[in-house]
Design an enzyme around this catalytic site. Structure first.
Site, PDB file in Angstrom:
ATOM      1  N   GLU A  31       0.847  -1.208   0.000  1.00 55.96           N
ATOM      2  CA  GLU A  31       0.000   0.000   0.000  1.00 55.96           C
ATOM      3  C   GLU A  31       0.872   1.243   0.000  1.00 55.96           C
ATOM      4  OE1 GLU A  31      -3.291   0.168  -1.019  1.00 55.96           O
ATOM      5  OE2 GLU A  31      -3.593  -1.336   0.540  1.00 55.96           O
ATOM      6  N   THR A  33       2.756   2.073  -2.216  1.00 59.20           N
ATOM      7  CA  THR A  33       4.051   1.696  -2.790  1.00 59.20           C
ATOM      8  C   THR A  33       4.111   1.975  -4.287  1.00 59.20           C
ATOM      9  OG1 THR A  33       3.170  -0.541  -2.942  1.00 59.20           O
ATOM     10  CG2 THR A  33       4.673  -0.095  -1.122  1.00 59.20           C
ATOM     11  N   GLY A 120     -16.265   5.269  -3.069  1.00 61.75           N
ATOM     12  CA  GLY A 120     -15.600   5.867  -1.911  1.00 61.75           C
ATOM     13  C   GLY A 120     -15.300   4.885  -0.793  1.00 61.75           C
ATOM     14  N   ALA A 121     -15.287   3.574  -1.105  1.00 61.97           N
ATOM     15  CA  ALA A 121     -15.039   2.550  -0.084  1.00 61.97           C
ATOM     16  C   ALA A 121     -13.632   1.981  -0.208  1.00 61.97           C
ATOM     17  CB  ALA A 121     -16.073   1.433  -0.205  1.00 61.97           C
ATOM     18  N   SER A 126     -13.653   4.438  -9.047  1.00 59.06           N
ATOM     19  CA  SER A 126     -13.216   5.412 -10.050  1.00 59.06           C
ATOM     20  C   SER A 126     -12.407   4.741 -11.160  1.00 59.06           C
ATOM     21  CB  SER A 126     -12.409   6.542  -9.404  1.00 59.06           C
ATOM     22  OG  SER A 126     -11.246   6.055  -8.781  1.00 59.06           O
ATOM     23  N   GLU A 158      -7.190  10.291 -14.530  1.00 64.03           N
ATOM     24  CA  GLU A 158      -7.449  10.588 -13.111  1.00 64.03           C
ATOM     25  C   GLU A 158      -6.466  11.632 -12.574  1.00 64.03           C
ATOM     26  OE1 GLU A 158      -8.955   7.457 -10.817  1.00 64.03           O
ATOM     27  OE2 GLU A 158      -8.709   8.499  -8.900  1.00 64.03           O
ATOM     28  N   ASP A 170      -4.496   0.895  -9.310  1.00 67.99           N
ATOM     29  CA  ASP A 170      -5.937   0.659  -9.423  1.00 67.99           C
ATOM     30  C   ASP A 170      -6.357   0.377 -10.854  1.00 67.99           C
ATOM     31  OD1 ASP A 170      -5.762   1.334  -6.798  1.00 67.99           O
ATOM     32  OD2 ASP A 170      -6.844   3.241  -6.964  1.00 67.99           O
TER      33      ASP A 170
HETATM   34  P1  ADP Z   1     -13.089   4.963  -4.963  1.00 63.59           P
HETATM   35  O1  ADP Z   1     -12.383   4.909  -6.276  1.00 63.59           O
HETATM   36  O2  ADP Z   1     -12.260   4.429  -3.838  1.00 63.59           O
HETATM   37  O3  ADP Z   1     -14.419   4.312  -4.990  1.00 63.59           O
HETATM   38  P2  ADP Z   1     -13.014   7.759  -5.518  1.00 63.59           P
HETATM   39  O4  ADP Z   1     -13.316   8.957  -4.711  1.00 63.59           O
HETATM   40  O5  ADP Z   1     -11.681   7.647  -6.154  1.00 63.59           O
HETATM   41  O6  ADP Z   1     -13.340   6.495  -4.614  1.00 63.59           O
HETATM   42  O7  ADP Z   1     -14.082   7.660  -6.703  1.00 63.59           O
HETATM   43  C1  ADP Z   1     -15.450   7.762  -6.427  1.00 63.59           C
HETATM   44  C2  ADP Z   1     -16.080   8.683  -7.443  1.00 63.59           C
HETATM   45  O8  ADP Z   1     -16.175   8.009  -8.716  1.00 63.59           O
HETATM   46  C3  ADP Z   1     -17.516   9.048  -7.120  1.00 63.59           C
HETATM   47  O9  ADP Z   1     -17.554  10.147  -6.241  1.00 63.59           O
HETATM   48  C4  ADP Z   1     -18.059   9.387  -8.488  1.00 63.59           C
HETATM   49  O10 ADP Z   1     -17.653  10.681  -8.897  1.00 63.59           O
HETATM   50  C5  ADP Z   1     -17.359   8.388  -9.384  1.00 63.59           C
HETATM   51  N1  ADP Z   1     -18.181   7.180  -9.544  1.00 63.59           N
HETATM   52  C6  ADP Z   1     -17.930   5.933  -9.109  1.00 63.59           C
HETATM   53  N2  ADP Z   1     -18.920   5.069  -9.456  1.00 63.59           N
HETATM   54  C7  ADP Z   1     -19.830   5.806 -10.137  1.00 63.59           C
HETATM   55  C8  ADP Z   1     -21.084   5.509 -10.764  1.00 63.59           C
HETATM   56  N3  ADP Z   1     -21.612   4.286 -10.733  1.00 63.59           N
HETATM   57  N4  ADP Z   1     -21.737   6.520 -11.384  1.00 63.59           N
HETATM   58  C9  ADP Z   1     -21.210   7.757 -11.413  1.00 63.59           C
HETATM   59  N5  ADP Z   1     -20.064   8.100 -10.840  1.00 63.59           N
HETATM   60  C10 ADP Z   1     -19.356   7.148 -10.203  1.00 63.59           C
HETATM   61 MG    MG Z   2     -10.575   5.952  -6.716  1.00 66.47          MG
END
Ligand code: ADP
Ligand code: MG
Length: 381
Positions: A31, A33, A120-121, A126, A158, A170
């Protein structure tokens, strides 16, 4: 998947040219890394972003998400500027922009998507969004790009368009993982090795525990840790922390100026060594011994890099206390998810223990699911 095509038809009044999927991921070990040109070992989740896409010839990109209450977002060529505040649409738009920046002709697209990757988990919803877009556009416009190259395009989207300074893990996981394997990735030369990861054959399971919390503290912390790692490399006179071997760690630590930088360097160097250790253990079939290495990785993220939080610590302590072989936070930290390696026979008691611990701490129940190593991005229809 045909529902996604049906929804596309309803939305845009025509059939899509195809439907594609790209998964979220969890990282087994390694992580913070990847941006230090080190090693990571993610696996793809069965959860995917699925996109129905059709070509356009007029330069316009239209995107719609079934998961966001809102209209179709339409972006004309002049709107496709980095950091343009396009909201969630910046992820697919950034991919189109990055492809064009790299010299590929992408005249436009209509996209409708939906995702089962929790957002966001720490499970890379993303990257799933970016990679599914990149793969669809590659196939539709017959671009000469391999899956690892698509991952690079998605990372650029990104970094430069959305404005998140993530490493390459990722997107590479979402693009390149294969079913039944973890992906050993060298983030310096992007060498990839698929390592068999069949836990059920060993009577084992890997659980993902989504704490469902996300602390605001995490917002600038990733960039801050990244800067501290770069400072450490500068002070040690190396290009990246990848070049600091575990055998030279204590000398390296003595040479550093601050406790903050020392912690970051100790974490990165020791986590790279943990990736190597886990690769050895998997190769020798001693999968149970991976557990303590995961827990050691968590302690390092908690105490040296300082990117954990009470909820993630609670998952690790509770799971290990209830008989799991090992556990660690996964992803960027400050909330999000942890992983737990455990014997099949203790899944029930560990799950109950986690629910009880969260309740006792007045927290909403965590969401648990099994991480089965799944395939990377692919075309569905
Ligand atoms: P993670 O990649 O860990 O889930 P991030 O903050 O990097 O968290 O990315 C989450 C963001 O990606 C959301 O806030 C949204 O903007 C976008 N996103 C993810 N899934 C969807 C979806 N199904 N529809 C629209 N936007 C999405
Ligand atoms: Mg992300």
């Amino acid at each position: 998947m045909s529902e996604v095509a049906d929804a596309f038809r309803e939305l845009y009044g025509r059939a899509p040219d195809g439907v594609w999927a790209a998964p979220g991921r969890v990282n087994l070990i390694g992580e913070y890394t990847d941006f230090n040109e080190g090693f990571v070992m993610p696996l793809a989740l069965p959860h995917t972003a699925v996109a129905a896409v059709a070509r356009r010839t007029d330069g316009v990109l239209r995107v719609h998400s079934a998961d966001i209450a809102g209209p179709v977002v339409e972006l004309r060529p002049g709107d496709l500027e980095p950091l343009s505040g396009a909201g969630w649409a910046a992820y697919p738009a950034g991919v189109l922009w990055a492809l064009r920046e790299a010299g590929h002709a992408v005249p436009g697209a209509d996209i409708h998507l939906t995702s089962t990757v929790p957002t966001g988990a720490g499970l890379s919803s993303s990257a799933a969004l970016e990679v599914v877009t990149a793969l669809a556009l590659r196939d539709l416009y017959e671009l000469p790009l391999s899956l690892p190259e698509l991952a690079g395009v998605a990372q650029r989207a990104e970094n430069a368009f959305v404005g998140v300074p993530c490493g390459i893990m990722d997107q590479t996981a979402s693009a390149c993982c294969t079913e039944g394997h973890v992906l050993h990735l060298d983030a310096r030369d992007l060498t990839r090795r698929q390592i068999p990861f069949d836990l059920p054959a060993q009577g084992l399971r890997l659980l993902v525990v989504d704490t469902r919390v996300q602390h605001a503290l995490g917002d600038g912390a990733y960039a801050e840790r990244r800067a501290a790692c770069e400072q450490g490399a500068r002070e040690l006179g190396v290009r990246t922390l990848r070049e600091v071997g575990a055998a030279h760690l204590s000398d390296a630590l003595d040479a550093l100026s601050s406790a903050r930088v020392r912690g970051c360097v100790r974490h990165v160097v020791s986590d790279n060594a943990r990736v190597a250790r886990v690769a050895e253990l998997l190769a020798s079939g001693d999968v149970r011994a991976v557990g303590p290495v995961l827990t050691e990785g968590h302690v390092s993220l908690r105490d040296d890099l300082r990117v954990s939080c009470p909820e993630l610590d609670l998952v690790v302590e509770t799971a290990v206390g209830a008989g799991a072989l090992g556990a660690r936070m996964t992803g960027g930290g400050f909330g999000g998810s942890a992983i737990v390696l455990l014997e099949e026979g203790v899944v029930g008691v560990v799950s109950k223990g986690l629910a009880a611990a969260f309740e006792a701490a007045s927290l909403a129940p965590p969401r648990l699911f099994e991480a089965t190593p799944s395939r990377g991005a692919h075309r569905l229809l």
